[in-house]
Scaffold this motif. Structure first.
Motif, PDB file in Angstrom:
ATOM      1  N   ASN A 128       0.846  -1.200   0.000  1.00 28.27           N
ATOM      2  CA  ASN A 128       0.000   0.000   0.000  1.00 28.27           C
ATOM      3  C   ASN A 128       0.881   1.250   0.000  1.00 28.27           C
ATOM      4  OD1 ASN A 128      -3.013  -0.906   0.465  1.00 28.27           O
ATOM      5  ND2 ASN A 128      -1.718  -2.222   1.748  1.00 28.27           N
ATOM      6  N   ALA A 129       1.804   1.304  -0.964  1.00 26.04           N
ATOM      7  CA  ALA A 129       2.770   2.400  -1.018  1.00 26.04           C
ATOM      8  C   ALA A 129       2.586   3.283  -2.243  1.00 26.04           C
ATOM      9  CB  ALA A 129       4.189   1.819  -1.007  1.00 26.04           C
ATOM     10  N   GLU A 130       1.425   3.192  -2.898  1.00 25.06           N
ATOM     11  CA  GLU A 130       1.244   3.943  -4.146  1.00 25.06           C
ATOM     12  C   GLU A 130       1.362   5.448  -3.956  1.00 25.06           C
ATOM     13  OE1 GLU A 130      -2.825   2.581  -2.631  1.00 25.06           O
ATOM     14  OE2 GLU A 130      -0.821   1.754  -2.904  1.00 25.06           O
ATOM     15  N   ASP A 131       0.908   5.963  -2.810  1.00 26.26           N
ATOM     16  CA  ASP A 131       0.991   7.408  -2.582  1.00 26.26           C
ATOM     17  C   ASP A 131       2.446   7.856  -2.423  1.00 26.26           C
ATOM     18  OD1 ASP A 131      -1.735   7.627  -2.729  1.00 26.26           O
ATOM     19  OD2 ASP A 131      -2.063   7.619  -0.560  1.00 26.26           O
ATOM     20  N   MET A 132       3.229   7.067  -1.713  1.00 25.27           N
ATOM     21  CA  MET A 132       4.648   7.406  -1.552  1.00 25.27           C
ATOM     22  C   MET A 132       5.378   7.312  -2.877  1.00 25.27           C
ATOM     23  SD  MET A 132       5.916   5.916   2.116  1.00 25.27           S
ATOM     24  CE  MET A 132       7.373   6.968   1.988  1.00 25.27           C
ATOM     25  N   ILE A 135       0.811 -14.159  -7.899  1.00 31.22           N
ATOM     26  CA  ILE A 135       0.506 -13.315  -9.057  1.00 31.22           C
ATOM     27  C   ILE A 135      -0.186 -12.036  -8.619  1.00 31.22           C
ATOM     28  CG2 ILE A 135      -0.922 -13.166 -11.132  1.00 31.22           C
ATOM     29  CD1 ILE A 135      -0.280 -16.141 -11.606  1.00 31.22           C
ATOM     30  N   VAL A 136      -1.120 -12.138  -7.679  1.00 27.21           N
ATOM     31  CA  VAL A 136      -1.820 -10.947  -7.186  1.00 27.21           C
ATOM     32  C   VAL A 136      -0.832  -9.966  -6.566  1.00 27.21           C
ATOM     33  CG1 VAL A 136      -3.392 -10.121  -5.386  1.00 27.21           C
ATOM     34  CG2 VAL A 136      -4.083 -12.009  -6.862  1.00 27.21           C
ATOM     35  N   MET A 137       0.118 -10.475  -5.792  1.00 25.83           N
ATOM     36  CA  MET A 137       1.115  -9.592  -5.175  1.00 25.83           C
ATOM     37  C   MET A 137       1.988  -8.948  -6.247  1.00 25.83           C
ATOM     38  SD  MET A 137       3.819 -10.352  -2.115  1.00 25.83           S
ATOM     39  CE  MET A 137       4.733  -8.995  -1.344  1.00 25.83           C
ATOM     40  N   ALA A 138       2.408  -9.735  -7.222  1.00 21.56           N
ATOM     41  CA  ALA A 138       3.254  -9.201  -8.293  1.00 21.56           C
ATOM     42  C   ALA A 138       2.509  -8.143  -9.103  1.00 21.56           C
ATOM     43  CB  ALA A 138       3.734 -10.337  -9.194  1.00 21.56           C
ATOM     44  N   GLN A 139       1.241  -8.371  -9.369  1.00 25.05           N
ATOM     45  CA  GLN A 139       0.454  -7.388 -10.118  1.00 25.05           C
ATOM     46  C   GLN A 139       0.352  -6.068  -9.363  1.00 25.05           C
ATOM     47  OE1 GLN A 139      -3.128  -9.701 -10.560  1.00 25.05           O
ATOM     48  NE2 GLN A 139      -2.634 -10.315 -12.664  1.00 25.05           N
ATOM     49  N   ARG A 140       0.210  -6.171  -8.054  1.00 28.22           N
ATOM     50  CA  ARG A 140       0.124  -4.966  -7.230  1.00 28.22           C
ATOM     51  C   ARG A 140       1.444  -4.200  -7.262  1.00 28.22           C
ATOM     52  NH1 ARG A 140      -3.377  -1.318  -5.075  1.00 28.22           N
ATOM     53  NH2 ARG A 140      -2.627  -0.505  -3.095  1.00 28.22           N
ATOM     54  N   LEU A 141       2.541  -4.896  -7.082  1.00 28.19           N
ATOM     55  CA  LEU A 141       3.854  -4.245  -7.069  1.00 28.19           C
ATOM     56  C   LEU A 141       4.231  -3.700  -8.440  1.00 28.19           C
ATOM     57  CD1 LEU A 141       5.796  -6.815  -4.837  1.00 28.19           C
ATOM     58  CD2 LEU A 141       5.034  -4.519  -4.176  1.00 28.19           C
ATOM     59  N   ALA A 142       3.778  -4.354  -9.497  1.00 26.91           N
ATOM     60  CA  ALA A 142       4.103  -3.904 -10.854  1.00 26.91           C
ATOM     61  C   ALA A 142       3.567  -2.507 -11.129  1.00 26.91           C
ATOM     62  CB  ALA A 142       3.540  -4.893 -11.879  1.00 26.91           C
ATOM     63  N   LEU A 143       2.515  -2.110 -10.408  1.00 32.67           N
ATOM     64  CA  LEU A 143       1.951  -0.773 -10.594  1.00 32.67           C
ATOM     65  C   LEU A 143       2.910   0.322 -10.143  1.00 32.67           C
ATOM     66  CD1 LEU A 143      -1.680  -1.452  -9.263  1.00 32.67           C
ATOM     67  CD2 LEU A 143      -0.912  -1.368 -11.652  1.00 32.67           C
ATOM     68  N   TYR A 144       3.902  -0.028  -9.332  1.00 31.04           N
ATOM     69  CA  TYR A 144       4.822   0.971  -8.801  1.00 31.04           C
ATOM     70  C   TYR A 144       5.914   1.370  -9.800  1.00 31.04           C
ATOM     71  CZ  TYR A 144       3.079  -0.495  -4.145  1.00 31.04           C
ATOM     72  OH  TYR A 144       2.313  -0.810  -3.059  1.00 31.04           O
ATOM     73  N   GLY A 145       6.186   0.553 -10.809  1.00 29.91           N
ATOM     74  CA  GLY A 145       7.385   0.790 -11.604  1.00 29.91           C
ATOM     75  C   GLY A 145       7.208   0.735 -13.108  1.00 29.91           C
ATOM     76  N   ASP A 146       8.226   1.245 -13.802  1.00 30.03           N
ATOM     77  CA  ASP A 146       8.297   1.180 -15.259  1.00 30.03           C
ATOM     78  C   ASP A 146       9.235   0.071 -15.722  1.00 30.03           C
ATOM     79  OD1 ASP A 146       6.705   3.643 -15.803  1.00 30.03           O
ATOM     80  OD2 ASP A 146       8.379   4.612 -14.741  1.00 30.03           O
ATOM     81  N   TYR A 147      10.295  -0.180 -14.923  1.00 29.57           N
ATOM     82  CA  TYR A 147      11.282  -1.207 -15.257  1.00 29.57           C
ATOM     83  C   TYR A 147      11.466  -2.141 -14.067  1.00 29.57           C
ATOM     84  CZ  TYR A 147      12.802   2.063 -18.955  1.00 29.57           C
ATOM     85  OH  TYR A 147      12.855   2.901 -20.024  1.00 29.57           O
ATOM     86  N   PHE A 148      11.901  -3.380 -14.367  1.00 29.84           N
ATOM     87  CA  PHE A 148      12.231  -4.334 -13.301  1.00 29.84           C
ATOM     88  C   PHE A 148      13.688  -4.757 -13.429  1.00 29.84           C
ATOM     89  CE2 PHE A 148      12.873  -8.712 -11.846  1.00 29.84           C
ATOM     90  CZ  PHE A 148      12.559  -8.550 -10.503  1.00 29.84           C
ATOM     91  N   VAL A 149      14.404  -4.667 -12.312  1.00 26.48           N
ATOM     92  CA  VAL A 149      15.809  -5.100 -12.238  1.00 26.48           C
ATOM     93  C   VAL A 149      15.944  -6.028 -11.038  1.00 26.48           C
ATOM     94  CG1 VAL A 149      18.214  -4.379 -11.957  1.00 26.48           C
ATOM     95  CG2 VAL A 149      16.615  -2.935 -13.233  1.00 26.48           C
ATOM     96  N   CYS A 150      16.634  -7.138 -11.219  1.00 28.20           N
ATOM     97  CA  CYS A 150      16.889  -8.068 -10.111  1.00 28.20           C
ATOM     98  C   CYS A 150      18.373  -8.067  -9.786  1.00 28.20           C
ATOM     99  CB  CYS A 150      16.430  -9.481 -10.466  1.00 28.20           C
ATOM    100  SG  CYS A 150      16.631 -10.661  -9.095  1.00 28.20           S
TER     101      CYS A 150
END
Length: 552
Positions: free
Chosen positions: A235-239, A269-284
């Protein structure tokens, strides 16, 4: 195939089956591919980059004892922020029980209560630990507390307010009550609590955010970096929306939600979909977790975002193992130590097709010595034991060890076992350890390190090799009396590296030993993930790496 090998009585057919199996797998050993890296991301300016890191560090009383993993991520973070990107960091820490996101997302009150409890306890996990107990034990503990009168009227069934009542206590009282509980014989009653004593460890990443801020701003000549912390990773979308170019946000422990490592695909998958909303790129950049198939952030997230690349730390790991598992300079030597044959047998069998010489040390050496007919007295060993493998089959340790030595000979691999030992009557420090003259250990003693003649033998083989991989210490290196063997191996590998040796230390305890004696920086590569390193050496595909884009 595995079953057919174990049921064949004749030695020669066993060897033939093993060699055919090895030939089929040989190409798989070098199947690891180079991946796109953070350098391939463009443009980064004003873009939000989700960076999966491994900040699973040890914290006691809010103090980080070793910040090596945090420091290792700095170059990748800097690569993003220096270009005006926004870096959003994700990591797990420890093994908290976690809560299901689908349960909490619609119950704001409950979610805030859980978060406030965790925040008030500074991540110590007292209430999480308490919540795992049975209703009967919860009532017993509350009966010792300052709210005993209130607790007396609560039934033993779950969901009647006992955990909430415990959460209302002061941290000092919570800790006192749990220590009183654990001082009894109760750990034997609850094996899942013995595996993870949650309240002993602090599992919030808040201290990590503080240390990261210090490290990123340690150089006054560089532009300052603002580091923020989100107390709820889901629940960090505002930050995220408020972040400016060049800033960093560290999300709270991913495993506060059980969805991160759930065995249920839909939850991850639900967690990943939620976190994906935070970013444009993914780096591991988390090699230490790349072997885990059930991970929302290392496996599902790049799939959902449609791409994924590696940070500098993971890139170095991949490059090192591509070199090792590809056209490796020969002769190649593997040094394998550690405690249990059951943990290393897959590795031992797999690398036979790749190596010329195998050194076995540490506690597993005593099992091999005993099946070879030597006396090992009170030394730790697994002879006479068995275990259930991943196929559900029962495997006898003695047969595995005996058959492995036969297979090694068939593959023309020289196997070296200790020819002398450093011993004592118990695993404790002593100024006068017994050093044996042969491979036999006298009655009443246990082997705790390789002896001086073994050290010279092993050092000679290292000096004769062009490639060396080491996984597992030679003895109880944490105790100075028994550290010489592991330290000598590290020094010889460091010396050889200066002369062109390809040298890799496969993380875990062997990496700790190399760092303790100051030689880790002198080898080609020290892996940041013990289990991940082991899986790679066994020829397995790491899901967290496989999910990233290949370098074309």
């Amino acid at each position: 195939k595995r079953k057919s090998i174990s049921t064949i009585i004749s030695i020669q057919p066993t060897i033939e089956v093993f060699i055919r199996k090895g030939q089929n797998q040989r190409a798989h050993m070098s199947s690891l591919k180079h991946k796109r890296s953070v350098d391939d991301i463009w443009p980064v300016s004003r873009k939000r980059v989700l960076l999966r890191v491994d900040f699973n560090v040890e914290i006691n009383n809010g103090v980080i004892s070793r910040d090596r993993r945090i420091r290792a991520a700095i170059p990748t973070i800097r690569r993003i922020t220096d270009q005006g990107g926004i870096c959003i960091l994700m990591s797990h820490m420890g093994r908290p029980t976690g809560h299901k996101y689908n349960v909490l997302k619609t119950d704001v009150t409950k979610r805030r209560r859980y978060l406030n409890i965790w925040k008030d306890e500074k991540g110590a996990g007292y209430t999480v630990y308490f919540s795992l107990l049975s209703g009967e034990i919860k009532k017993k503990i509350l009966g010792w507390s300052s709210v005993a009168t209130c607790a007396a009227d609560l039934p033993e069934v779950q969901g009647t307010g006992k955990t909430d009542l415990f959460a209302s206590l002061s941290n000092a009282e919570k800790k006192s009550l749990l220590k009183r509980f654990q001082n009894g014989d109760n750990k034997n009653t609850f094996p899942h609590l013995r595996q993870y004593d949650g309240y002993h460890d602090e599992l919030t990443l808040l201290p990590v955010a503080t240390r990261l801020d210090e490290l990123l701003n340690a150089d006054p000549s560089r532009p300052p970096v603002d580091v923020h912390f989100a107390e709820d990773c889901m629940n960090a979308e505002d930050m995220v929306a408020s972040l400016l170019p060049g800033q960093v946000l560290l999300l709270e422990n991913l495993r506060f939600y059980s969805d991160e490592n759930s065995l249920i695909d839909s939850e991850r998958i639900v967690m990943a979909q939620r976190l994906a909303l935070y970013g444009d790129y993914f780096v591991c950049d988390a090699f230490g977790t790349s072997h885990r198939r059930n991970s929302a952030t290392t496996v599902e997230l790049p799939s959902i975002m449609g791409h994924g690349c590696c940070g500098y730390l993971l890139k170095k790991e991949i490059e090192s193992y591509v070199d090792l598992l590809g056209d490796t300079p020969r002769p190649m030597l593997a040094i394998i130590g550690g405690a249990k044959v059951a943990d290393k047998i897959s590795l031992l069998e797999h690398i036979l097709r790749k190596i010329d010489t195998l050194i076995i040390g540490g506690a597993i050496a005593y099992t091999f010595l005993k099946v070879a007919g030597y006396e090992i007295a009170n030394s730790f060993n697994e002879t006479g034991q068995s275990f259930i493998d991943k196929y559900g089959e029962k495997r006898n340790i003695d047969e595995l060890a005996q058959n492995f030595l036969i297979k090694a000979k068939a593959c023309n691999v020289e196997v070296l076992l200790p020819v002398d030992h450093v011993c004592h009557t118990s695993c404790e420090a002593t100024d006068s350890p017994l050093i044996t003259e042969t491979s036999n250990i006298p009655s009443g003693y246990m082997g705790l390190d390789i002896g001086p003649r073994t050290i010279e033998l092993y050092r000679a083989r290292i000096s004769q090799s062009k490639s060396v991989v080491w996984n597992g210490p030679m003895g109880a290196y944490e105790i100075p009396t028994y550290a010489t063997g592991s330290f000598s191996i590290a020094k010889e590998m460091g010396d050889g590296t200066q002369e062109g040796l390809l040298s890799i230390i496969g993380g875990g305890a062997s990496a700790d030993a190399a760092r303790m004696c100051g030689h880790a920086s002198r080898v080609c590569h020290v892996s940041s993930g013990g289990a991940a390193s082991l899986d790679l050496l066994e020829g397995k595909v790491l899901p967290g790496i496989d999910a990233l884009d290949d370098l074309e």
